[in-house]
Design a protein around this motif. Structure first.
Motif, short mmCIF file in Angstrom:
data_model
loop_
_atom_site.label_atom_id
_atom_site.label_comp_id
_atom_site.label_asym_id
_atom_site.label_seq_id
_atom_site.Cartn_x
_atom_site.Cartn_y
_atom_site.Cartn_z
N SER A 1 0.82 -1.21 0.00
CA SER A 1 0.00 0.00 0.00
C SER A 1 0.85 1.25 0.00
O SER A 1 0.56 2.22 -0.72
CB SER A 1 -0.94 0.00 1.21
N THR B 1 2.67 1.58 -3.43
CA THR B 1 1.66 1.94 -4.43
C THR B 1 1.28 3.41 -4.30
O THR B 1 1.14 4.12 -5.31
CB THR B 1 0.41 1.06 -4.28
N PRO C 1 -10.28 -3.43 -9.48
CA PRO C 1 -8.86 -3.73 -9.68
C PRO C 1 -8.59 -5.14 -10.16
O PRO C 1 -7.63 -5.38 -10.88
CB PRO C 1 -8.27 -3.50 -8.28
N MET D 1 1.60 -6.99 -8.20
CA MET D 1 0.62 -6.21 -7.46
C MET D 1 0.91 -4.71 -7.53
O MET D 1 -0.01 -3.90 -7.68
CB MET D 1 0.59 -6.67 -6.00
N PHE E 1 -1.83 -2.20 -9.11
CA PHE E 1 -2.39 -1.18 -8.22
C PHE E 1 -2.00 0.23 -8.66
O PHE E 1 -2.82 1.15 -8.63
CB PHE E 1 -1.93 -1.42 -6.78
N THR E 2 -0.76 0.42 -9.07
CA THR E 2 -0.31 1.76 -9.45
C THR E 2 -1.06 2.27 -10.67
O THR E 2 -1.57 3.40 -10.69
CB THR E 2 1.20 1.77 -9.73
N LYS F 1 -3.87 1.24 -11.79
CA LYS F 1 -5.29 1.31 -11.51
C LYS F 1 -5.66 2.53 -10.66
O LYS F 1 -6.69 3.16 -10.86
CB LYS F 1 -5.72 0.02 -10.81
N LEU F 2 -4.79 2.88 -9.69
CA LEU F 2 -5.18 3.84 -8.65
C LEU F 2 -4.60 5.24 -8.79
O LEU F 2 -5.07 6.16 -8.13
CB LEU F 2 -4.79 3.28 -7.28
N THR G 1 -7.59 1.89 -0.69
CA THR G 1 -8.08 0.96 -1.70
C THR G 1 -7.13 -0.22 -1.89
O THR G 1 -7.57 -1.38 -1.96
CB THR G 1 -8.27 1.69 -3.04
N SER G 2 -5.84 0.06 -1.96
CA SER G 2 -4.87 -1.03 -2.12
C SER G 2 -4.77 -1.88 -0.87
O SER G 2 -4.55 -3.10 -0.95
CB SER G 2 -3.49 -0.46 -2.48
N ASP H 1 -8.16 -4.15 -0.94
CA ASP H 1 -8.43 -5.05 -2.06
C ASP H 1 -7.83 -6.43 -1.83
O ASP H 1 -6.69 -6.56 -1.39
CB ASP H 1 -7.86 -4.46 -3.35
N THR I 1 -7.19 -8.64 -6.41
CA THR I 1 -5.92 -8.60 -7.14
C THR I 1 -4.87 -9.51 -6.52
O THR I 1 -4.26 -10.33 -7.22
CB THR I 1 -5.40 -7.15 -7.21
#
Length: 564
Positions: free
Chosen positions: A85, A88, A126, A163, A167-168, A170-171, A227-228, A231, A234
């Motif tokens: 997290s 990310t 994600p 991951m 995540f990067t 996506k977010l 969010t990361s 989740d 993923t």
């Protein structure tokens, strides 16, 4: 003799005059509080308290927390989650902030197209991104096989680095959306004054521009982190041996339903405490300084020469294209022929025919549950926002805090809490569609609440006062005047809640039964059955539904941002 008789009569009349019927908003506030106690406070308190009980003796104990912190397997999952997290968040910020600056301050080409791609990448789950990158960079992925033909072995998409990539990409749009809004509304006189004093552009950015928008940067960063951290779709798809806390929570709870609920409750409590701690730290950092300023002179877009304009356009387009790649991949692969788990040459509609035949119930459930949930969210959000803004009190502050609490809570934790609370009398909801709808309302209501309160702050209370002074009752004034004026903000939050609801996986995967599966659940199960064609077709349906929702929003909002 008459005076003693009239004395009690006057007393009774006085008592009747002193008693007043509760106002409409008192009834609304009390009803909202009762609902939150039943469906929010009770489930989370049940989950929290269960973590402090011994799984065998059922007596108060710290044994679950002792096991967590002394068992390397469990404690390492917490370290893994925080590491993923944090990294990310850093990478998403390093991408989102410069991209927002480029898009707001320079005349790059195709801004509308780039913004559409970024928003589309934002409003999808994600785990679809993870699935798409498996199709591209997995052991049998298209790109992997292509590079193998020329003798190049690409790094694996699985594990920690996979991951971070998913995540990067996506977010980072969260950071981009918040920062671009702040940069667009920043008063240009501040930067002009710095330039007149001879300050270089880099120094101006680092010492003036970016420090001023710290609240927006931190707001986007905190959403990325939460969010990361929450989740688990993923990591469950691509993490393989790199275990993170949400996956372990899911595995511990689902391995034997109810059998290890004490440990699952403990792990859930740890996630919640970590999320709240990070949120408090962010609020503390922001509260230390005053960031207010006027926005009378928004900054002008700088005209660049051809070379620089082409370079910045290429950078912005490349980043946004990478972000929206998952949606493009699933849409294309949904039309490719399959033979078992393998894609073969040629295109067909076989995958769509397959899901229409065997998964039509999941598709219908998704939109049916989301429709009911969004109606409830609109009504509750409308009433709750008015109570929070116009009827300020200790109770309204409590209602606001309770409603926003699920915003920082993982969906899997919410699902476990609801099952823990409602799998026994007097209210048994486990396995029903009702418990899924309740989870959607609890989890997505904050989007509507924040957008509704934002628009209500902009509505002058004198409008309501004028209506009431003309003899219109307060309740009728609210529904015929205030509620109508609130529709733009309410609609904005409703669209965002709708998109998030139809894409919801984490809580649904915990709560669904055989008859209440949704599209997200079906995608997840199809991927694990190696039915990649049908998974792509289902994911395409979600993507199309998202695009249609955005088009509807843009039509009625005049192009206003869908973000809160």
């Amino acid at each position: 003799m008459s005076s003693p008789a009239t004395g009690p009569a006057i007393g009774q009349g006085g008592a009747r005059r002193r008693w007043r019927k509760p106002s409409f908003w008192i009834i609304v506030s009390a009803s909202l509080l009762a609902l939150m106690i039943v469906f929010l406070v009770y489930p989370f308190s049940s989950l929290f308290l269960k973590s402090f009980y011994h799984p065998e003796t059922h007596r108060p104990s710290f044994v679950n927390f002792i096991d967590f912190f002394t068992t390397p397997y469990y404690f390492n999952t917490l370290k893994h989650s925080l590491t993923v997290s944090a990294l990310t968040t850093v990478l998403a910020t390093l991408i989102g902030v410069p991209l927002a600056y480029i898009m707001t301050r320079f005349n790059v080409w195709g801004k509308s197209i780039i913004n559409i791609m970024i928003v589309l990448s934002l409003l999808s789950p994600p785990f679809i991104g993870a699935y798409s990158w498996i199709l591209l960079l997995g052991r049998s992925g298209f790109v992997t096989k292509l590079f193998e033909k020329i003798g190049i072995v690409l790094p694996t998409i699985y594990g920690f680095q996979g991951m971070i990539l998913v995540f990067t990409l996506k977010l980072f749009p969260f950071v981009y959306m918040y920062v671009s809004g702040a940069l667009s509304n920043m008063d240009s006189s501040l930067e002009e004054a710095a330039e007149n004093l001879g300050m270089s552009r880099i120094r101006k950015l680092l010492t003036l521009t970016f420090p001023v928008i710290v609240p927006s940067i931190s707001a986007g960063a905190i959403v990325v982190f939460m969010t990361s951290l929450a989740d688990f779709g993923t990591p469950l798809l691509i993490a393989e041996g790199y275990k993170v806390l949400p996956v372990v929570v899911y595995e511990e709870f689902m391995s034997d339903i109810g059998g290890d609920v004490y440990l699952a409750s403990t792990l859930s409590t740890v996630i919640v405490l970590c999320a709240l701690l990070v949120l408090f730290v962010q609020k503390y950092i922001v509260s230390r300084k005053n960031y207010r300023m006027s926005a009378l002179r928004p900054p002008a877009v700088q005209k660049l020469k051809l070379g620089k304009r082409s370079l910045l356009t290429a950078i912005a387009f490349t980043v946004s294209l990478l972000a929206v790649t998952p949606q493009i991949v699933v849409f294309i692969t949904s039309f490719i022929k399959t033979r078992g788990p393998l894609f073969v040459s040629g295109f067909s509609l076989d995958s769509y025919k397959a899901i229409g035949f065997k998964l039509s119930k999941n598709i219908a459930n998704t939109f049916y549950f989301a429709s009911i949930a969004i109606v409830i969210m609109v009504v509750v959000g409308l009433l709750l926002s008015y109570v929070v803004v116009r009827r300020r009190s200790l109770l309204s502050s409590l209602l606001d805090s309770l409603a926003m609490f699920p915003y920082v809570i993982p969906g899997s934790v919410l699902g476990i809490g609801l099952i823990t609370a409602f799998n026994k009398a007097p209210l048994i909801l486990t396995g029903t569609a009702t418990i899924i709808i309740v989870s959607y309302v609890i989890r997505k209501l904050p989007f509507i609440l924040r957008s509704s309160t934002a628009i209500l702050y902009q509505i002058d209370p004198s409008i309501e006062e004028a209506s009431i002074s003309l003899g219109v009752p307060p309740m009728r004034t609210f529904f015929k005047t205030t509620a109508v004026l609130m529709l733009p903000g309410l609609f904005s939050g409703a669209i965002l809640s709708w998109v998030q609801t139809i894409n919801e996986l984490s809580s649904t995967l915990i709560l669904f039964s055989g008859k209440t599966g949704t599209i997200s659940v079906a995608i997840f199960t199809e991927i694990f059955k190696d039915s990649f064609g049908t998974a792509a077709a289902l994911a395409s349906i979600l993507s199309v539904a998202t695009v249609v929702s955005l088009l509807i929003f843009n039509k009625f909002s005049g192009g206003r941002s869908v973000m809160m």
